[in-house]
Motif scaffolding. Structure first.
Motif, PDB file in Angstrom:
ATOM      1  N   GLN A  15      27.770  56.719  52.158  1.00 38.21           N
ATOM      2  CA  GLN A  15      27.007  55.874  53.059  1.00 38.21           C
ATOM      3  C   GLN A  15      25.671  56.560  53.367  1.00 38.21           C
ATOM      4  O   GLN A  15      25.557  57.775  53.289  1.00 38.21           O
ATOM      5  N   PRO A  16      24.630  55.808  53.736  1.00 38.12           N
ATOM      6  CA  PRO A  16      23.346  56.432  54.093  1.00 38.12           C
ATOM      7  C   PRO A  16      23.465  57.256  55.373  1.00 38.12           C
ATOM      8  O   PRO A  16      24.313  56.990  56.222  1.00 38.12           O
ATOM      9  N   ASP A  48      16.678  61.202  48.394  1.00 44.29           N
ATOM     10  CA  ASP A  48      15.781  61.210  49.556  1.00 44.29           C
ATOM     11  C   ASP A  48      14.972  59.916  49.511  1.00 44.29           C
ATOM     12  O   ASP A  48      14.074  59.756  48.689  1.00 44.29           O
ATOM     13  N   TYR A  49      15.313  58.979  50.401  1.00 44.42           N
ATOM     14  CA  TYR A  49      14.650  57.681  50.411  1.00 44.42           C
ATOM     15  C   TYR A  49      13.349  57.695  51.198  1.00 44.42           C
ATOM     16  O   TYR A  49      12.551  56.762  51.070  1.00 44.42           O
ATOM     17  N   GLY A 106      13.884  60.378  57.678  1.00 42.75           N
ATOM     18  CA  GLY A 106      14.091  59.169  56.887  1.00 42.75           C
ATOM     19  C   GLY A 106      15.567  58.972  56.623  1.00 42.75           C
ATOM     20  O   GLY A 106      16.407  59.243  57.487  1.00 42.75           O
ATOM     21  N   MET A 107      15.916  58.528  55.432  1.00 42.26           N
ATOM     22  CA  MET A 107      17.311  58.287  55.077  1.00 42.26           C
ATOM     23  C   MET A 107      17.668  58.991  53.777  1.00 42.26           C
ATOM     24  O   MET A 107      16.824  59.172  52.892  1.00 42.26           O
ATOM     25  N   GLY A 108      18.933  59.420  53.673  1.00 38.88           N
ATOM     26  CA  GLY A 108      19.425  60.068  52.471  1.00 38.88           C
ATOM     27  C   GLY A 108      20.803  59.552  52.102  1.00 38.88           C
ATOM     28  O   GLY A 108      21.460  58.850  52.892  1.00 38.88           O
ATOM     29  N   GLN A 109      21.234  59.888  50.906  1.00 37.46           N
ATOM     30  CA  GLN A 109      22.542  59.463  50.413  1.00 37.46           C
ATOM     31  C   GLN A 109      22.978  60.419  49.312  1.00 37.46           C
ATOM     32  O   GLN A 109      22.156  60.832  48.484  1.00 37.46           O
ATOM     33  N   TYR A 110      24.279  60.763  49.295  1.00 40.17           N
ATOM     34  CA  TYR A 110      24.788  61.578  48.197  1.00 40.17           C
ATOM     35  C   TYR A 110      25.119  60.682  47.006  1.00 40.17           C
ATOM     36  O   TYR A 110      25.535  59.537  47.164  1.00 40.17           O
ATOM     37  N   ALA A 111      24.905  61.251  45.839  1.00 37.54           N
ATOM     38  CA  ALA A 111      25.110  60.510  44.601  1.00 37.54           C
ATOM     39  C   ALA A 111      25.635  61.445  43.525  1.00 37.54           C
ATOM     40  O   ALA A 111      25.712  62.667  43.724  1.00 37.54           O
TER      41      ALA A 111
END
Length: 370
Positions: A312-313, A334-335, A319-324
């Motif tokens: 999940q973000p 890193d969005y 800002g916003m991040g997410q693991y992938a």
């Protein structure tokens, strides 16, 4: 930037099938008023038995009458919702006359979800072999299927009382193992031999072009199980189709309580209102559900350098991040101020010439270009 969604929202037809499921259940499994009144407590008790008190649970708990009603009314429909979302996003083109094996079938959950979510398969003559140690659960599932699909369905379903690794008579185009691996012992030194034994059984039971689909409910234990099975299946010639976008070592193997583990959370949009109401009544309200899974074949999918969004973000540097997951290992997207993607989405990255490493997670940082 184009993306591929792994868990698309349900179609209106799929939503309607889940909505009418309760009416089908009332025909197949009618309940007296006093039993319906007590259902919320039975669901709560069973939930504890499947989570915090799972060590005290009997191996063949699905054979016990007291678990039938809570499972059929709460756990089965939520699993149908999860699997419908997954099946909608996977390539599941089983050939006409094809053979499907469902191991640890329970009340035919995977078969029901497949019928609900993939209407293009309904007219094909498919042969299902459902295997479980609890024949009563399978027989109930078969009655539900007959109500939903009708007596003229070309699907032929055979139920077999069998243990997990009992011989499968006909090699399969697709083998499904859904919410069943967690029933086995994966403690300590048992885990690897367990995975080796299962891998041999699954590969030997699949056709040369056959596929294997492992599905679990998205807890850390099953993240470790899936990672171990992935390793063994790849050592024996099978490769991931999804969710893995690569054939490198898994960067999220759940090796410890603090290490990352591969699972997906997605919204409950499209789940029927009656199920939301029953969940609230049982004090088990949901705004999202979790799942981990692994889909493999001898050929696997073409590796093209895609990045699969996993988590999940979350807030990252304002800002916003997410693991992938990527062929470079654990990846931190890193969005900045851009809108994050949905868990499960696969996209083509634009890697920086010299990527930075996140100090906390040791993930490689991928600025999202959008």
């Amino acid at each position: 930037m184009s993306t591929e969604q792994l868990f698309p929202l349900l179609t209106e037809e799929n939503e309607a099938e889940l909505e009418r499921f309760i009416r089908v259940l009332k025909k197949v499994w009618p309940m007296k008023a006093r039993h319906r009144e007590h259902l919320k407590y039975d669901i709560r008790d069973m939930s504890r038995g499947l989570t915090s008190e799972r060590s005290e649970r009997k191996t063949d708990y699905m054979s016990e009458a007291k678990f039938q009603s809570p499972y059929l009314h709460y756990f089965l429909p939520w699993n149908l919702f999860r699997m419908s979302r997954l099946f909608s996003g996977l390539e599941l083109d089983i050939p006409d006359g094809g053979d499907v094996v469902d191991l640890g079938s329970g009340p035919l959950t995977a078969v029901l979800a497949l019928w609900m979510s993939r209407p293009h398969l309904r007219e094909r003559k498919l042969n299902f072999t459902c295997m479980d140690r609890a024949p009563k659960a399978m027989q109930t599932g078969l009655k539900i299927f007959q109500q939903i699909a009708g007596k003229d369905s070309p699907w032929r379903i055979k139920t077999v009382k069998a243990a997990f690794t009992d011989r499968i008579n006909r090699k399969a185009d697709l083998i499904i193992v859904a919410n069943a691996l967690n029933e086995l012992d994966w403690s300590g030194r048992v885990a690897r031999p367990q995975a080796e034994k299962l891998t041999k059984h699954l590969i030997n039971s699949a056709k040369d072009t056959g596929r294997v689909l492992l599905i679990e409910t998205g807890v850390r234990l099953t993240g470790r199980v899936i990672a171990e099975m992935r390793s063994q299946m790849m050592d024996n010639g099978f490769k991931p189709i999804a969710p893995c976008p690569h054939v490198e070592e898994c960067p999220m193997p759940a090796l410890s309580q603090s290490s990352p583990w591969c699972h997906f959370n997605f919204s409950v949009k499209g789940a029927p209102q009656w199920l939301h109401d029953l969940s609230a009544e049982s004090k088990l309200d949901k705004d999202n559900v979790s799942m981990n899974f692994l889909y493999l074949s001898g050929k696997g999918s073409k590796a093209w350098g895609g990045v699969r969004v996993i988590s999940q973000p979350f807030r990252l540097h304002g800002g916003m991040g997410q693991y992938a997951c990527s062929h470079k290992g654990l990846t931190l997207i890193d969005y900045g101020n851009k809108r994050p993607l949905e868990p499960g989405q696969l996209f083509a990255p634009e890697w920086p010439a010299k990527p930075k490493i996140d100090l906390k997670s040791k993930a490689i940082i991928l600025p999202y270009k959008g």
